[in-house]
Design a protein around this motif. Sequence first.
Motif, PDB file in Angstrom:
ATOM      1  N   MET A   1      -6.253  48.666  78.322  1.00  0.00           N
ATOM      2  CA  MET A   1      -5.010  49.123  77.668  1.00  0.00           C
ATOM      3  C   MET A   1      -5.349  49.986  76.443  1.00  0.00           C
ATOM      4  SD  MET A   1      -1.808  48.572  78.401  1.00  0.00           S
ATOM      5  CE  MET A   1      -0.695  47.160  78.495  1.00  0.00           C
ATOM      6  N   LEU A   2      -4.819  51.198  76.433  1.00  0.00           N
ATOM      7  CA  LEU A   2      -5.097  52.098  75.314  1.00  0.00           C
ATOM      8  C   LEU A   2      -4.175  51.756  74.135  1.00  0.00           C
ATOM      9  CD1 LEU A   2      -5.201  55.150  77.673  1.00  0.00           C
ATOM     10  CD2 LEU A   2      -7.121  54.570  76.174  1.00  0.00           C
ATOM     11  N   ARG A   3      -4.785  51.622  72.965  1.00  0.00           N
ATOM     12  CA  ARG A   3      -4.006  51.281  71.768  1.00  0.00           C
ATOM     13  C   ARG A   3      -3.441  52.549  71.128  1.00  0.00           C
ATOM     14  NH1 ARG A   3      -8.872  47.574  69.815  1.00  0.00           N
ATOM     15  NH2 ARG A   3      -9.765  49.535  70.548  1.00  0.00           N
ATOM     16  N   LEU A   4      -2.116  52.602  71.071  1.00  0.00           N
ATOM     17  CA  LEU A   4      -1.423  53.829  70.651  1.00  0.00           C
ATOM     18  C   LEU A   4      -0.849  53.688  69.243  1.00  0.00           C
ATOM     19  CD1 LEU A   4      -0.537  56.583  72.016  1.00  0.00           C
ATOM     20  CD2 LEU A   4       1.627  55.472  72.548  1.00  0.00           C
ATOM     21  N   GLY A   5      -1.080  54.724  68.442  1.00  0.00           N
ATOM     22  CA  GLY A   5      -0.407  54.842  67.152  1.00  0.00           C
ATOM     23  C   GLY A   5       0.607  55.969  67.243  1.00  0.00           C
ATOM     24  N   ILE A   6       1.834  55.657  66.875  1.00  0.00           N
ATOM     25  CA  ILE A   6       2.920  56.629  67.039  1.00  0.00           C
ATOM     26  C   ILE A   6       3.304  57.222  65.700  1.00  0.00           C
ATOM     27  CG2 ILE A   6       5.345  56.872  67.743  1.00  0.00           C
ATOM     28  CD1 ILE A   6       4.812  54.610  69.790  1.00  0.00           C
ATOM     29  N   LEU A   7       3.352  58.551  65.631  1.00  0.00           N
ATOM     30  CA  LEU A   7       3.768  59.223  64.392  1.00  0.00           C
ATOM     31  C   LEU A   7       5.187  59.744  64.554  1.00  0.00           C
ATOM     32  CD1 LEU A   7       0.622  61.374  63.462  1.00  0.00           C
ATOM     33  CD2 LEU A   7       0.930  58.887  63.393  1.00  0.00           C
ATOM     34  N   GLY A   8       6.094  59.138  63.815  1.00  0.00           N
ATOM     35  CA  GLY A   8       7.472  59.615  63.853  1.00  0.00           C
ATOM     36  C   GLY A   8       8.404  58.600  64.496  1.00  0.00           C
ATOM     37  N   THR A   9       9.693  58.748  64.133  1.00  0.00           N
ATOM     38  CA  THR A   9      10.711  57.812  64.630  1.00  0.00           C
ATOM     39  C   THR A   9      11.913  58.578  65.176  1.00  0.00           C
ATOM     40  OG1 THR A   9      11.728  57.734  62.450  1.00  0.00           O
ATOM     41  CG2 THR A   9      10.072  56.051  62.933  1.00  0.00           C
ATOM     42  N   GLY A  10      11.701  59.836  65.499  1.00  0.00           N
ATOM     43  CA  GLY A  10      12.810  60.711  65.919  1.00  0.00           C
ATOM     44  C   GLY A  10      13.247  60.476  67.357  1.00  0.00           C
ATOM     45  N   LYS A  11      14.060  61.408  67.834  1.00  0.00           N
ATOM     46  CA  LYS A  11      14.715  61.315  69.136  1.00  0.00           C
ATOM     47  C   LYS A  11      13.706  61.088  70.264  1.00  0.00           C
ATOM     48  CE  LYS A  11      18.017  64.084  71.823  1.00  0.00           C
ATOM     49  NZ  LYS A  11      17.246  65.133  72.504  1.00  0.00           N
ATOM     50  N   ILE A  12      12.628  61.859  70.257  1.00  0.00           N
ATOM     51  CA  ILE A  12      11.687  61.783  71.375  1.00  0.00           C
ATOM     52  C   ILE A  12      11.006  60.413  71.418  1.00  0.00           C
ATOM     53  CG2 ILE A  12       9.733  62.837  70.106  1.00  0.00           C
ATOM     54  CD1 ILE A  12      10.557  63.861  73.651  1.00  0.00           C
ATOM     55  N   VAL A  13      10.697  59.875  70.242  1.00  0.00           N
ATOM     56  CA  VAL A  13      10.077  58.545  70.180  1.00  0.00           C
ATOM     57  C   VAL A  13      11.070  57.482  70.666  1.00  0.00           C
ATOM     58  CG1 VAL A  13       9.209  56.767  68.593  1.00  0.00           C
ATOM     59  CG2 VAL A  13       8.434  59.154  68.357  1.00  0.00           C
ATOM     60  N   GLN A  14      12.316  57.618  70.251  1.00  0.00           N
ATOM     61  CA  GLN A  14      13.335  56.654  70.683  1.00  0.00           C
ATOM     62  C   GLN A  14      13.560  56.707  72.192  1.00  0.00           C
ATOM     63  OE1 GLN A  14      16.891  56.765  68.062  1.00  0.00           O
ATOM     64  NE2 GLN A  14      15.562  57.769  66.590  1.00  0.00           N
ATOM     65  N   GLU A  15      13.415  57.905  72.773  1.00  0.00           N
ATOM     66  CA  GLU A  15      13.556  58.037  74.224  1.00  0.00           C
ATOM     67  C   GLU A  15      12.346  57.473  74.959  1.00  0.00           C
ATOM     68  OE1 GLU A  15      16.090  62.219  74.324  1.00  0.00           O
ATOM     69  OE2 GLU A  15      14.330  62.008  75.608  1.00  0.00           O
ATOM     70  N   PHE A  16      11.210  57.606  74.337  1.00  0.00           N
ATOM     71  CA  PHE A  16       9.933  57.219  74.962  1.00  0.00           C
ATOM     72  C   PHE A  16       9.714  55.699  74.975  1.00  0.00           C
ATOM     73  CE2 PHE A  16       5.375  56.373  73.813  1.00  0.00           C
ATOM     74  CZ  PHE A  16       4.835  56.563  75.076  1.00  0.00           C
ATOM     75  N   LEU A  17      10.031  55.056  73.866  1.00  0.00           N
ATOM     76  CA  LEU A  17       9.680  53.636  73.695  1.00  0.00           C
ATOM     77  C   LEU A  17      10.195  52.712  74.810  1.00  0.00           C
ATOM     78  CD1 LEU A  17       9.789  53.249  69.802  1.00  0.00           C
ATOM     79  CD2 LEU A  17       7.779  53.123  71.313  1.00  0.00           C
ATOM     80  N   PRO A  18      11.425  52.903  75.312  1.00  0.00           N
ATOM     81  CA  PRO A  18      11.886  51.996  76.375  1.00  0.00           C
ATOM     82  C   PRO A  18      11.023  52.064  77.639  1.00  0.00           C
ATOM     83  CG  PRO A  18      13.716  53.250  75.459  1.00  0.00           C
ATOM     84  CD  PRO A  18      12.475  53.838  74.889  1.00  0.00           C
ATOM     85  N   HIS A  19      10.242  53.132  77.791  1.00  0.00           N
ATOM     86  CA  HIS A  19       9.432  53.309  79.004  1.00  0.00           C
ATOM     87  C   HIS A  19       7.973  52.909  78.799  1.00  0.00           C
ATOM     88  CE1 HIS A  19      12.774  55.260  80.999  1.00  0.00           C
ATOM     89  NE2 HIS A  19      13.025  55.830  79.831  1.00  0.00           N
ATOM     90  N   LEU A  20       7.662  52.521  77.583  1.00  0.00           N
ATOM     91  CA  LEU A  20       6.278  52.208  77.241  1.00  0.00           C
ATOM     92  C   LEU A  20       5.733  51.063  78.101  1.00  0.00           C
ATOM     93  CD1 LEU A  20       4.064  53.027  75.229  1.00  0.00           C
ATOM     94  CD2 LEU A  20       4.978  51.353  73.637  1.00  0.00           C
ATOM     95  N   ALA A  21       6.599  50.107  78.435  1.00  0.00           N
ATOM     96  CA  ALA A  21       6.165  48.931  79.202  1.00  0.00           C
ATOM     97  C   ALA A  21       5.612  49.320  80.571  1.00  0.00           C
ATOM     98  CB  ALA A  21       7.341  47.957  79.349  1.00  0.00           C
ATOM     99  N   GLU A  22       6.063  50.481  81.103  1.00  0.00           N
ATOM    100  CA  GLU A  22       5.588  50.914  82.424  1.00  0.00           C
ATOM    101  C   GLU A  22       4.234  51.605  82.340  1.00  0.00           C
ATOM    102  OE1 GLU A  22       8.784  53.503  83.996  1.00  0.00           O
ATOM    103  OE2 GLU A  22      10.031  52.519  82.487  1.00  0.00           O
ATOM    104  N   LEU A  23       3.717  51.759  81.133  1.00  0.00           N
ATOM    105  CA  LEU A  23       2.548  52.623  80.951  1.00  0.00           C
ATOM    106  C   LEU A  23       1.334  51.838  80.481  1.00  0.00           C
ATOM    107  CD1 LEU A  23       4.529  55.435  79.144  1.00  0.00           C
ATOM    108  CD2 LEU A  23       3.521  55.608  81.441  1.00  0.00           C
ATOM    109  N   ASP A  24       0.176  52.444  80.690  1.00  0.00           N
ATOM    110  CA  ASP A  24      -1.085  51.817  80.315  1.00  0.00           C
ATOM    111  C   ASP A  24      -1.404  52.050  78.825  1.00  0.00           C
ATOM    112  OD1 ASP A  24      -3.308  50.320  80.805  1.00  0.00           O
ATOM    113  OD2 ASP A  24      -4.493  51.966  81.687  1.00  0.00           O
ATOM    114  N   PHE A  25      -0.360  51.953  78.006  1.00  0.00           N
ATOM    115  CA  PHE A  25      -0.529  52.092  76.560  1.00  0.00           C
ATOM    116  C   PHE A  25       0.104  50.890  75.865  1.00  0.00           C
ATOM    117  CE2 PHE A  25      -0.697  56.564  77.842  1.00  0.00           C
ATOM    118  CZ  PHE A  25      -1.738  57.056  77.064  1.00  0.00           C
ATOM    119  N   GLU A  26      -0.535  50.463  74.801  1.00  0.00           N
ATOM    120  CA  GLU A  26       0.066  49.442  73.950  1.00  0.00           C
ATOM    121  C   GLU A  26       0.311  50.069  72.578  1.00  0.00           C
ATOM    122  OE1 GLU A  26      -1.129  45.182  71.809  1.00  0.00           O
ATOM    123  OE2 GLU A  26      -2.641  46.381  72.840  1.00  0.00           O
ATOM    124  N   ALA A  27       1.568  50.119  72.167  1.00  0.00           N
ATOM    125  CA  ALA A  27       1.870  50.689  70.847  1.00  0.00           C
ATOM    126  C   ALA A  27       1.500  49.664  69.782  1.00  0.00           C
ATOM    127  CB  ALA A  27       3.345  51.054  70.753  1.00  0.00           C
TER     128      ALA A  27
END
Lengths: 328, 328
Positions: A1-27
């Motif tokens: 599992m790749l450990r992800l650091g996220i920069l920003g809290t804008g629209k794109i991040v808000q759209e992305f986060l609900p799909h994170l569970a389907e991905l090989d990334f851990e925020a």
Amino acid sequence: MLRLGILGTGKIVQEFLPHLAELDFEAVSILSTPRSVERAERLAAQYHIGRCVTDYDEMLQSEVDVIYVALPNHLHFSFAGRALEHGKHVICEKPMTSNVDELRTLIDVAKKNRVMLLEAMTLYHLPAYQAMRRDLAKLGPIKIVSLNYSQYSSRYDAFLQGIVQPAFDPAQSGGALMDINVYNIHALVGLFGKPAAVQYAANIARGIDTSGIALCRYPTFQAVCVGAKDCASRQTSVIEGERGVLSIEGPVSCMTGYTIDYHDGQREVHEENNPPYRMVPEFQAFARILNEQDWAYHDTLMAYSLESAQILEDARRCAGVRFPCDSF
Amino acid sequence: MLRLGILGTGKIVQEFLPHLAELDFEAVSILSTPRSVERAERLAAQYHIGRCVTDYDEMLQSEVDVIYVALPNHLHFSFAGRALEHGKHVICEKPMTSNVDELRTLIDVAKKNRVMLLEAMTLYHLPAYQAMRRDLAKLGPIKIVSLNYSQYSSRYDAFLQGIVQPAFDPAQSGGALMDINVYNIHALVGLFGKPAAVQYAANIARGIDTSGIALCRYPTFQAVCVGAKDCASRQTSVIEGERGVLSIEGPVSCMTGYTIDYHDGQREVHEENNPPYRMVPEFQAFARILNEQDWAYHDTLMAYSLESAQILEDARRCAGVRFPCDSF
């Protein structure tokens, strides 16, 4: 599992986060400005992100593998650069940087630190795009390409009243070309490579292009990319060949299918195996590239980023749209 | 009743003649080449045209009021010129001449002989075009205009095999710009006047543009005209404004309606009081202009012709498409 650091809290991040569970990334952490701490904390709680930080160094010194840069355009360069210097891989929202010089610098830093630098351009990873790319040969010799992404921006009303938000701010590397036509430019580059010459006719207000038309000349065909934030249309794109025409309805960046009409009257409708959300196949591809250390594909994508950056810069130079960080 | 002399027996003449009875014109003679005499005689018998001639002087010395020039493009200048010198009014198919010099010469001859010179551009006289022109203000400030007339030519198959027919012959002032994009250019000029600058990116084979994209810059908006004879598409044209977008399906030259989609979701569908055939309102207008000697409207149309000719010439110069009669 790749450990992800996220920069920003804008629209794109808000759209992305609900799909994170389907991905090989851990925020594992999220960076916000002090002003947006509350939002960051809300997102962290909702999506089980371990840490909220307002100090970028704190994130860079933590056990993060990959930094996802989802900040306003003008900040991509410095934030991505610092991550690369710290030996972190970087996934950076489009457009990767404000100009070609910045991108070349980032590439050098990434190489020196043996880490990967990936542009978050959903298009290349969409099943519909990939199928379209394979189907291009069906059209015969291609003659005319016309891509249109005109979307009236909710922020344009404010802009007309003198309130300049990042997407319309030259100091933040905004404008219709960087913000929206960039998708058409990347589609061109991915499908056909770099054009021989570019001209950009833009509608300029307060030093920024609110819309414009990029004419891209190729040796054997001609292409035009329309991108607008001050007006709208049906966003129909066509690739016209000697044997048939391929049409895409809606923005290329979220294309879910296409139609081919042959001159003999036959029609093929392609609706691809579409993902739940356009960022999913992109981040799946990034996970694979990072996990397998697929440098060959990394370099292919990097070449697209570099060619697109060159077109964007040539276009801006042509239209006189200059950012503070530009040396031209 | 205006006495009409018709030059040519081609497709456009064959389409026009069945509608002649609805018009204030009497076709008194038809000119053909010796090779096409049979066809001319057949048309003359069918449509009660008094005289078939192969000698132009014979027609010019007869009691003809108006000459309708429907010959290949490169012959417009000399045949129209001789008619004007003989004191005949001229209706000339589009494009009026091969270049601006020729058109200026014709205008001078027409003025000296106090006769009218009218370009057969159906567009300006179509009810749908006139309604669209009035409706433009509804769109708010216009930002992007994109006109597409791509039609795969039945003659392109032959062209690919080395058989060059007039529409693809530089010696006959052919090419996609002159033959098909000319309609888009006239639409632009009629709606918005002459652009500040023109660039033409063309696909060139055997010295002619088989397709191309004309980028036309206006002070407050940008326009692009696509014209192709080597590929096809849906021929959708859009005029995008700050408040809404106007869409035309099909070639502008035969437009029968248009749709306006406002950004607030409202839609207006306009289907105009359409004529039985697109040349009917045009020739009705010409009859009125000639009968009433409406020099003001004649001069307005002439200004459109001159501005369009200038754009076509600038575009060809840009793309390196040169005709034998050009001085540039």
